[in-house]
Structure formats: structure tokens, C-alpha cells
Design a protein around this motif. Structure first.
Motif, PDB file in Angstrom:
ATOM      1  N   GLN A  66      52.268  33.015  27.108  1.00 31.99           N
ATOM      2  CA  GLN A  66      52.758  31.640  27.203  1.00 31.99           C
ATOM      3  C   GLN A  66      51.714  30.717  27.834  1.00 31.99           C
ATOM      4  O   GLN A  66      51.520  29.579  27.394  1.00 31.99           O
ATOM      5  CB  GLN A  66      54.044  31.614  28.050  1.00 31.99           C
ATOM      6  CG  GLN A  66      55.232  32.297  27.413  1.00 31.99           C
ATOM      7  CD  GLN A  66      55.666  31.626  26.125  1.00 31.99           C
ATOM      8  OE1 GLN A  66      55.689  30.406  26.022  1.00 31.99           O
ATOM      9  NE2 GLN A  66      55.980  32.429  25.129  1.00 31.99           N
ATOM     10  N   VAL A  67      51.033  31.220  28.859  1.00 32.47           N
ATOM     11  CA  VAL A  67      49.985  30.443  29.532  1.00 32.47           C
ATOM     12  C   VAL A  67      48.874  30.097  28.551  1.00 32.47           C
ATOM     13  O   VAL A  67      48.423  28.939  28.471  1.00 32.47           O
ATOM     14  CB  VAL A  67      49.412  31.232  30.735  1.00 32.47           C
ATOM     15  CG1 VAL A  67      48.132  30.569  31.242  1.00 32.47           C
ATOM     16  CG2 VAL A  67      50.443  31.308  31.854  1.00 32.47           C
ATOM     17  N   PHE A  68      48.403  31.098  27.794  1.00 33.35           N
ATOM     18  CA  PHE A  68      47.321  30.868  26.834  1.00 33.35           C
ATOM     19  C   PHE A  68      47.728  29.803  25.815  1.00 33.35           C
ATOM     20  O   PHE A  68      46.938  28.920  25.475  1.00 33.35           O
ATOM     21  CB  PHE A  68      46.966  32.165  26.090  1.00 33.35           C
ATOM     22  CG  PHE A  68      46.345  33.232  26.966  1.00 33.35           C
ATOM     23  CD1 PHE A  68      45.984  32.977  28.276  1.00 33.35           C
ATOM     24  CD2 PHE A  68      46.120  34.516  26.466  1.00 33.35           C
ATOM     25  CE1 PHE A  68      45.410  33.949  29.079  1.00 33.35           C
ATOM     26  CE2 PHE A  68      45.542  35.493  27.261  1.00 33.35           C
ATOM     27  CZ  PHE A  68      45.186  35.218  28.565  1.00 33.35           C
ATOM     28  N   ALA A  69      48.970  29.889  25.335  1.00 34.29           N
ATOM     29  CA  ALA A  69      49.446  28.938  24.323  1.00 34.29           C
ATOM     30  C   ALA A  69      49.505  27.520  24.888  1.00 34.29           C
ATOM     31  O   ALA A  69      49.076  26.560  24.237  1.00 34.29           O
ATOM     32  CB  ALA A  69      50.818  29.365  23.819  1.00 34.29           C
ATOM     33  N   LYS A  70      50.022  27.389  26.103  1.00 36.91           N
ATOM     34  CA  LYS A  70      50.159  26.066  26.697  1.00 36.91           C
ATOM     35  C   LYS A  70      48.807  25.436  27.045  1.00 36.91           C
ATOM     36  O   LYS A  70      48.658  24.213  26.987  1.00 36.91           O
ATOM     37  CB  LYS A  70      51.033  26.143  27.954  1.00 36.91           C
ATOM     38  CG  LYS A  70      52.504  26.406  27.665  1.00 36.91           C
ATOM     39  CD  LYS A  70      53.326  26.513  28.941  1.00 36.91           C
ATOM     40  CE  LYS A  70      54.796  26.729  28.647  1.00 36.91           C
ATOM     41  NZ  LYS A  70      55.611  26.850  29.883  1.00 36.91           N
ATOM     42  N   ALA A  90      54.232  21.166  28.027  1.00 29.17           N
ATOM     43  CA  ALA A  90      52.824  21.488  28.272  1.00 29.17           C
ATOM     44  C   ALA A  90      52.596  22.026  29.674  1.00 29.17           C
ATOM     45  O   ALA A  90      51.493  22.433  30.016  1.00 29.17           O
ATOM     46  CB  ALA A  90      51.975  20.238  28.059  1.00 29.17           C
ATOM     47  N   SER A  91      53.648  22.024  30.497  1.00 29.31           N
ATOM     48  CA  SER A  91      53.501  22.443  31.884  1.00 29.31           C
ATOM     49  C   SER A  91      53.809  23.923  32.048  1.00 29.31           C
ATOM     50  O   SER A  91      54.683  24.465  31.387  1.00 29.31           O
ATOM     51  CB  SER A  91      54.449  21.636  32.774  1.00 29.31           C
ATOM     52  OG  SER A  91      54.188  20.255  32.666  1.00 29.31           O
ATOM     53  N   LEU A  92      53.083  24.558  32.935  1.00 26.02           N
ATOM     54  CA  LEU A  92      53.368  25.954  33.246  1.00 26.02           C
ATOM     55  C   LEU A  92      54.586  26.020  34.161  1.00 26.02           C
ATOM     56  O   LEU A  92      54.778  25.159  35.007  1.00 26.02           O
ATOM     57  CB  LEU A  92      52.176  26.613  33.943  1.00 26.02           C
ATOM     58  CG  LEU A  92      50.826  26.622  33.224  1.00 26.02           C
ATOM     59  CD1 LEU A  92      49.863  27.559  33.954  1.00 26.02           C
ATOM     60  CD2 LEU A  92      50.952  27.032  31.781  1.00 26.02           C
ATOM     61  N   THR A  93      55.388  27.057  33.993  1.00 26.57           N
ATOM     62  CA  THR A  93      56.501  27.272  34.910  1.00 26.57           C
ATOM     63  C   THR A  93      55.923  27.749  36.246  1.00 26.57           C
ATOM     64  O   THR A  93      54.768  28.195  36.299  1.00 26.57           O
ATOM     65  CB  THR A  93      57.464  28.352  34.376  1.00 26.57           C
ATOM     66  OG1 THR A  93      56.771  29.606  34.352  1.00 26.57           O
ATOM     67  CG2 THR A  93      57.960  28.002  32.986  1.00 26.57           C
ATOM     68  N   ARG A 138      56.457  30.467  37.802  1.00 27.88           N
ATOM     69  CA  ARG A 138      56.052  31.873  37.693  1.00 27.88           C
ATOM     70  C   ARG A 138      54.760  32.013  36.888  1.00 27.88           C
ATOM     71  O   ARG A 138      53.882  32.801  37.252  1.00 27.88           O
ATOM     72  CB  ARG A 138      57.169  32.692  37.037  1.00 27.88           C
ATOM     73  CG  ARG A 138      56.808  34.160  36.852  1.00 27.88           C
ATOM     74  CD  ARG A 138      56.557  34.837  38.197  1.00 27.88           C
ATOM     75  NE  ARG A 138      57.753  35.486  38.692  1.00 27.88           N
ATOM     76  CZ  ARG A 138      57.845  36.092  39.856  1.00 27.88           C
ATOM     77  NH1 ARG A 138      56.808  36.114  40.674  1.00 27.88           N
ATOM     78  NH2 ARG A 138      58.955  36.665  40.251  1.00 27.88           N
ATOM     79  N   GLU A 139      54.623  31.238  35.811  1.00 23.11           N
ATOM     80  CA  GLU A 139      53.386  31.290  35.019  1.00 23.11           C
ATOM     81  C   GLU A 139      52.188  30.857  35.861  1.00 23.11           C
ATOM     82  O   GLU A 139      51.123  31.474  35.806  1.00 23.11           O
ATOM     83  CB  GLU A 139      53.520  30.401  33.782  1.00 23.11           C
ATOM     84  CG  GLU A 139      54.454  30.968  32.712  1.00 23.11           C
ATOM     85  CD  GLU A 139      54.847  29.952  31.653  1.00 23.11           C
ATOM     86  OE1 GLU A 139      55.553  30.329  30.710  1.00 23.11           O
ATOM     87  OE2 GLU A 139      54.460  28.763  31.785  1.00 23.11           O
ATOM     88  N   ALA A 140      52.378  29.802  36.651  1.00 17.29           N
ATOM     89  CA  ALA A 140      51.294  29.324  37.512  1.00 17.29           C
ATOM     90  C   ALA A 140      50.945  30.371  38.560  1.00 17.29           C
ATOM     91  O   ALA A 140      49.769  30.580  38.890  1.00 17.29           O
ATOM     92  CB  ALA A 140      51.702  28.012  38.186  1.00 17.29           C
ATOM     93  N   GLU A 141      51.971  31.050  39.075  1.00 18.93           N
ATOM     94  CA  GLU A 141      51.752  32.083  40.086  1.00 18.93           C
ATOM     95  C   GLU A 141      50.968  33.259  39.496  1.00 18.93           C
ATOM     96  O   GLU A 141      50.040  33.779  40.117  1.00 18.93           O
ATOM     97  CB  GLU A 141      53.100  32.561  40.624  1.00 18.93           C
ATOM     98  CG  GLU A 141      53.009  33.445  41.844  1.00 18.93           C
ATOM     99  CD  GLU A 141      54.377  33.758  42.432  1.00 18.93           C
ATOM    100  OE1 GLU A 141      54.423  34.238  43.576  1.00 18.93           O
ATOM    101  OE2 GLU A 141      55.401  33.526  41.749  1.00 18.93           O
ATOM    102  N   VAL A 142      51.345  33.669  38.278  1.00 15.64           N
ATOM    103  CA  VAL A 142      50.632  34.758  37.602  1.00 15.64           C
ATOM    104  C   VAL A 142      49.175  34.367  37.370  1.00 15.64           C
ATOM    105  O   VAL A 142      48.256  35.147  37.633  1.00 15.64           O
ATOM    106  CB  VAL A 142      51.322  35.104  36.262  1.00 15.64           C
ATOM    107  CG1 VAL A 142      50.423  36.013  35.407  1.00 15.64           C
ATOM    108  CG2 VAL A 142      52.661  35.791  36.499  1.00 15.64           C
ATOM    109  N   LEU A 143      48.968  33.139  36.911  1.00 14.51           N
ATOM    110  CA  LEU A 143      47.608  32.697  36.619  1.00 14.51           C
ATOM    111  C   LEU A 143      46.771  32.579  37.889  1.00 14.51           C
ATOM    112  O   LEU A 143      45.571  32.869  37.882  1.00 14.51           O
ATOM    113  CB  LEU A 143      47.635  31.358  35.875  1.00 14.51           C
ATOM    114  CG  LEU A 143      46.290  30.869  35.325  1.00 14.51           C
ATOM    115  CD1 LEU A 143      45.622  31.938  34.463  1.00 14.51           C
ATOM    116  CD2 LEU A 143      46.476  29.592  34.526  1.00 14.51           C
ATOM    117  N   GLN A 144      47.390  32.180  39.000  1.00 11.53           N
ATOM    118  CA  GLN A 144      46.665  32.115  40.271  1.00 11.53           C
ATOM    119  C   GLN A 144      46.174  33.505  40.673  1.00 11.53           C
ATOM    120  O   GLN A 144      45.053  33.673  41.163  1.00 11.53           O
ATOM    121  CB  GLN A 144      47.573  31.558  41.371  1.00 11.53           C
ATOM    122  CG  GLN A 144      46.873  31.324  42.699  1.00 11.53           C
ATOM    123  CD  GLN A 144      45.949  30.128  42.696  1.00 11.53           C
ATOM    124  OE1 GLN A 144      46.388  28.995  42.547  1.00 11.53           O
ATOM    125  NE2 GLN A 144      44.660  30.355  42.835  1.00 11.53           N
TER     126      GLN A 144
END
Length: 206
Positions: free
Chosen positions: A182-186, A143-146, A148-154
Motif C-alpha cells: 500500500q505504501v509503494f502504491a501511494k 494519498a496519505s499513509l495511515t 500504521r503504514e507510516a510507522e512501518v515505513l519509519q
């Protein structure tokens, strides 16, 4: 004597940290820097054992980028992050960059001095809330963002387009879109606005 370099873009904060550390006769502040590039330059001349690093440093490279640069030096210092931000994105970037610890600016002065001593000895030091976040990620990695995913979302939260994010992170636009899927799914959402709102609610981004 443990030597320390203080890195923060606010002069009054640097002065406060210098005074706080001076209360311990075993700690010596050998220099101050207001930016990341300046910090890297000073470390190569002063060779401090510990760098007390803020994350947000105004213009130029930020604290995480400066940390990564410092860790590449032949004799790298221990980098202890001291910031107001405790989002997953900030924590993960700093630790990935090589920081040995992560504290928040509301830390007790005694705890800060003890953390500097621990960092100099090679021990990992984490603020309680930061440790809790990391433990939660380990317990439920799916359930956690990687990082890189967190960086993209920021960057999405900051209003950047996919093409702008791709340029900033040196990846393709298709890769940005893949990360967002992946972010949307998580997060259980279906658009950028909802993803940003949910990530802020969970403390994933600031």
C-alpha cells in the motif's frame, strides 16, 4: 494554578522549560522526568494537570507510548507534545495515543505558555506546520499513509527487516508486506529504498 510535569531526556532542555513556564505566575512545574516510565510513575504521585512531553526519550518507552499509558489512568492529565519532529508518522502516533496538542521546540515562549493554559482547559493546540499537515491529510486521504503504514515505513527507514518489524509491532510478516504494498502504491514507488527517500522528501517520516 496549573500544575505541569516536564518530560525530556535532556537536563538543559528541562531547565529551560522550567524557567520559561516560571515566567507565568499561573503555571507551576511540579516535577521533571527524563523517560517515559518515570513520567508515568510521577504523574500517579504528583497528579499534574498538564504533561509537557518530548517524543524521543532515549531508552525505554517513547513519548507516544508514555502518552498512551497516561491516558489510560483513572484521572489522566492533558498531554502536550513538545518535540523537534514534525513528520506525519510522529504527529499521527502522538495524536492517536491521546495527546491534546503538538508543538515544536522552536515555539515562542509566550506561545508555549499559552498552549499549556489552553491544554489545561481541554483545548487542542497545534503548531502551524502540524495543523497544515493534518488539513492536507483530510483533503487528500487517498494519498496519505495511515498511521500504521507510516510507522512501518519509519522502521524500514531505520533499517529493520520485515520480520523485525513484525516482531516489534506484534503483527505478522504478511501484514508488514501488505502495508508496504500500500505504501509503494501511494508513494508511486516500487522498492523500499525509493519509498524511504520519497517519504522523507514529503515529510511523512523523519
Amino acid at each position: 494554578m496549573i500544575t505541569v510535569l516536564v518530560v525530556d531526556d535532556h537536563p538543559i532542555v528541562r531547565a529551560g522549560l522550567r524557567a520559561t513556564l516560571a515566567a507565568d505566575p499561573g503555571l507551576s512545574v511540579v516535577g521533571e522526568a527524563s523517560g517515559g516510565e518515570e513520567a508515568v510513575r510521577l504523574v500517579q504521585g504528583l497528579h499534574p494537570q498538564v504533561v509537557l512531553m518530548d517524543l524521543q526519550l532515549g531508552a525505554g518507552i517513547d513519548g507516544a507510548q508514555a502518552t498512551a499509558r497516561l491516558r489510560e489512568l483513572p484521572e489522566p492529565p492533558r498531554v502536550l507534545i513538545l518535540t523537534t519532529y514534525d513528520s506525519d508518522a510522529d504527529i499521527l502516533r502522538a495524536i492517536e495515543a491521546g495527546a491534546i496538542g503538538y508543538l515544536l521546540k522552536d515555539a515562542d515562549p509566550d506561545d508555549l505558555r499559552a498552549a499549556v493554559r489552553a491544554a489545561a482547559a481541554g483545548e487542542t493546540v497545534l503548531a502551524p506546520s502540524v495543523a497544515t499537515r493534518l488539513v492536507s491529510r483530510v483533503r487528500s486521504p487517498g494519498a496519505s499513509l495511515t498511521p500504521r503504514e507510516a510507522e512501518v515505513l519509519q522502521l524500514v527507514a531505520a533499517g529493520h527487516s520485515n520480520s523485525a518489524i513484525a516482531r516489534q509491532l506484534f503483527i505478522t510478516e504478511a501484514t508488514v508486506k501488505s502495508h508496504l504494498v500500500q505504501v509503494f502504491a501511494k508513494l508511486g514507488v516500487d522498492n523500499r529504498t525509493a519509498a524511504t527517500a520519497e517519504a522523507r522528501r514529503r515529510g511523512i517520516i523523519r
